[in-house]
Design an enzyme around this catalytic site. Structure first.
Site, PDB file in Angstrom:
ATOM      1  N   CYS A 157     -29.483 -64.541  79.248  1.00 33.48           N
ATOM      2  CA  CYS A 157     -28.033 -63.629  78.683  1.00 33.48           C
ATOM      3  C   CYS A 157     -28.444 -62.817  77.634  1.00 33.48           C
ATOM      4  CB  CYS A 157     -27.091 -64.612  78.266  1.00 33.48           C
ATOM      5  SG  CYS A 157     -26.433 -65.697  79.559  1.00 33.48           S
TER       6      CYS A 157
ATOM      7  N   ASP B  61     -28.594 -63.871  74.493  1.00 34.44           N
ATOM      8  CA  ASP B  61     -28.225 -64.489  73.251  1.00 34.44           C
ATOM      9  C   ASP B  61     -28.034 -66.076  73.410  1.00 34.44           C
ATOM     10  OD1 ASP B  61     -25.845 -64.039  74.548  1.00 34.44           O
ATOM     11  OD2 ASP B  61     -25.058 -62.645  72.998  1.00 34.44           O
TER      12      ASP B  61
ATOM     13  N   CYS C 298     -29.387 -60.914  68.919  1.00 36.91           N
ATOM     14  CA  CYS C 298     -29.341 -59.602  68.139  1.00 36.91           C
ATOM     15  C   CYS C 298     -29.001 -60.157  66.539  1.00 36.91           C
ATOM     16  CB  CYS C 298     -28.259 -58.862  68.420  1.00 36.91           C
ATOM     17  SG  CYS C 298     -26.595 -59.356  68.609  1.00 36.91           S
TER      18      CYS C 298
ATOM     19  N   CYS D 293     -20.629 -62.282  70.145  1.00 36.43           N
ATOM     20  CA  CYS D 293     -21.567 -63.185  69.219  1.00 36.43           C
ATOM     21  C   CYS D 293     -20.746 -64.173  68.622  1.00 36.43           C
ATOM     22  CB  CYS D 293     -22.259 -62.060  68.290  1.00 36.43           C
ATOM     23  SG  CYS D 293     -23.402 -61.003  68.869  1.00 36.43           S
TER      24      CYS D 293
END
Lengths: 171, 408
Positions: A40, A42, A69, A113
């Site tokens: 994915c 992340d 990230c 996120c």
């Protein structure tokens, strides 16, 4: 496709990316849960030490590891800061939007996120109650939006790679 | 808070590193002083007029446009400078080639458009757009693990229905130098009528090009890829080949691209080309040497690294593309930025569509390998100490992020 999108991170995101708090594995963790995957792009792993003091479940310690990230790392870091010392019931109520706001506002394209971090926390909390064999009234039976989104993201990649395998293109 | 204030705060918090090395020449580049100086007079001293109006400052503008066209034509082995068309970017030149050709030929019997699976998006997207709009059928040709098209495979794709083939001369991400002459010959022998376009934005100034010898019909060049200013692109269109501009408006010098030519930028582009072609071989060798040091240096210092694209002479001299496993590429670009080393990544960090670089996926990289990719482009403006500094910093940056990583 990898089109480019401007990402004006807040100074808070940059600061936490540089100096993340509560980093690394925890030896005496009560539960360890991850969300996301390398495919994915992340992935967050949360380590929680939950203690029961006079009948109240409290998050005594929280640490994390993150593959992702700068926003992903910052989000996981601020989440651990926020939940340490909190009642589990209160930690459950933290929304992805609140988390994003605490970081000075994530760029919309980075909302996932925050969703991933909250998803990992909710997974950890569910895992804890499964482990101790109880189900408090405030804990919903059905998955929340954040948890569903995390599952969805992970599933897309699993489906992608299993379809490659079916086509004989898996490596 | 206003967006500009937000970015200002981000920049303040980032700070200006003591040493800076800019390797992100794929996306945009710095412009050497000589090129800046070649542009300045055209803003307000000479040639600031419209190149198609009959007065002295207009003619001065026209003069520099023709000088640039003549120079560009010469550098790709063409006599007629009229076959050089200025656009305002490489993206526009690719759009003109694909859309312009397909618009002109929308009534043709043939309906097949062939592009490689690792083309720049400014080729793939217009091809798809035209297929939806004009009823063409776009076919993507696969590449091997290094990004090469197998001529034998291409042969199966080209048929009597094929009207246009677009294959890059050098790939912008992984530096693969395509065996373009062989591919052109395959296309033309399978269907003489088929038109061959090549996006040479990453080849120009790095590999010798002669469009007549190669048999190419259209070719794209981009100014910023040769240290020229952003905002100028070129499409070479073979004499006799007709296009219909997809852009409509007042025409000027260019009959295929409306809007006033960007004269100062064209003057700068011309200077940049002069520099690139002055001492071509020794410049390319100098860059290759630095590039090899950077690539070998990273492989020696950092474990768990994959090289994306070919090695040796089939890789363009300025390109380094590597995947740092267990590290997410965007995080690495930010970490390196804090050290003053500027690069880009093919990761998909910025979206939930989870789609990293289509080029890396096309050569068979897994998603997690593509997410950790970093692209460096080296140039003759880099010095040995830039490479030494980058090699000092990269292992530290990768190590810190690997220590944090949830991917073990």
């Amino acid at each position: 496709m990898s089109s480019r999108i401007p990402l004006p991170y807040s100074p808070k995101v940059l600061e936490l990316f540089r100096n993340p708090k509560n980093l690394g594995p925890m030896e005496d963790a009560t539960v360890v849960e991850s969300a996301g995957s390398p495919a994915c792009g992340d992935m967050i792993r949360l380590y929680l030490k939950i203690v029961n003091i006079d009948g109240v479940d409290i998050i005594e310690k929280a640490t994390f590891e993150s593959y992702g990230c700068a926003a992903n790392i910052a989000t996981a870091s601020i989440l651990t800061e926020m939940i340490i010392g909190k009642k589990v019931e209160d930690a459950w109520k933290i929304s992805w939007k609140y988390l994003s706001d605490q970081l000075g506002g994530l760029p919309p394209i980075k909302y996932h996120c925050s969703i991933l971090a909250v998803g990992a926390l909710k997974r950890g909390i569910r895992a804890y109650y499964k482990k101790v064999g109880s189900h408090p009234d405030w804990l919903p039976k059905d998955l929340t939006t954040e948890e569903k989104q995390v599952f969805e993201e992970e599933e897309i990649m699993m489906r992608y790679y299993s379809s490659l395998k079916t086509l004989g293109e898996g490596r | 808070m206003s967006l500009s204030k937000k970015v200002r705060e981000l920049l303040e918090s980032h700070g200006k590193p003591q040493k800076e090395v800019y390797f992100d020449l794929e996306n945009s580049g710095f412009i050497p002083q000589e090129v800046v100086e070649a542009m300045i007079p055209y803003f307000n001293m000479r040639g600031y007029g419209h190149p198609s109006i009959t007065h002295r400052v207009g003619w001065e503008a026209l003069e520099v446009i023709y000088e640039a066209k003549e120079l560009l034509a010469k550098t790709i082995g063409v006599d007629n400078p009229e076959s050089i068309v200025f656009t305002h970017s490489g993206t526009e030149a690719n759009n003109l080639a694909i859309l312009g050709f397909l618009l002109k030929n929308r009534g043709s019997r043939g309906k097949k458009v062939i592009v490689s699976s690792i083309e720049h998006l400014s080729v793939i997207f217009p091809a798809r757009f035209a297929s939806e709009l004009l009823g063409f059928k776009v076919v993507l040709v696969p590449v091997d693990e290094y990004g090469f098209i197998d001529p034998e495979i291409l042969k199966y794709y080209v048929d009597k229905d094929t009207v246009l083939v677009s294959i890059q001369m050098v790939n912008h991400e992984i530096g693969t130098i395509q065996r373009i002459k062989e591919l052109v010959d395959i296309v033309k022998s399978a269907n003489q009528e088929a038109i061959f376009h090549t996006d040479a934005a990453d080849a120009y100034g790095w590999v010798p090009i002669n469009v007549r010898e190669l048999g190419i019909d259209m070719l794209t060049i981009s100014s910023h890829k040769v240290h020229g200013p952003r905002g100028v692109g070129v499409l070479y269109v073979r004499e006799g080949l007709e296009l219909e501009s997809p852009l409509k408006g007042q025409l000027s010098v260019e009959k295929l691209w409306p809007g006033v030519e960007n004269v100062p930028l064209i003057a700068g582009f011309k200077k940049a080309v002069e520099i690139m072609f002055n001492d071509f071989d020794s410049r390319v060798n100098y860059v290759r040497n630095l590039r090899d040091k950077l690539m070998k240096g990273i492989l020696d210092r950092v474990p768990e690294v994959l090289v994306n694209g070919p090695t040796g002479n089939a890789r363009v001299a300025n390109n380094v593309n590597m995947s740092f496993l267990r590290v997410e590429g965007e995080a690495l670009t930010v970490e390196l930025s804090l050290y003053g080393v500027y690069v880009s990544s093919g990761s998909a960090c910025s979206s939930r569509v989870l789609e990293p670089s289509h080029v890396l996926l096309a050569i068979g990289r897994k998603h997690e390998e593509a997410h950790g990719s970093i692209l460096f482009k080296v140039s003759h403006h880099h010095r040995e100490d830039d490479i030494i500094y980058a090699l000092e910093v990269i292992p530290k940056a990768v190590e810190r992020l690997r220590n944090i990583s949830a991917w073990r």
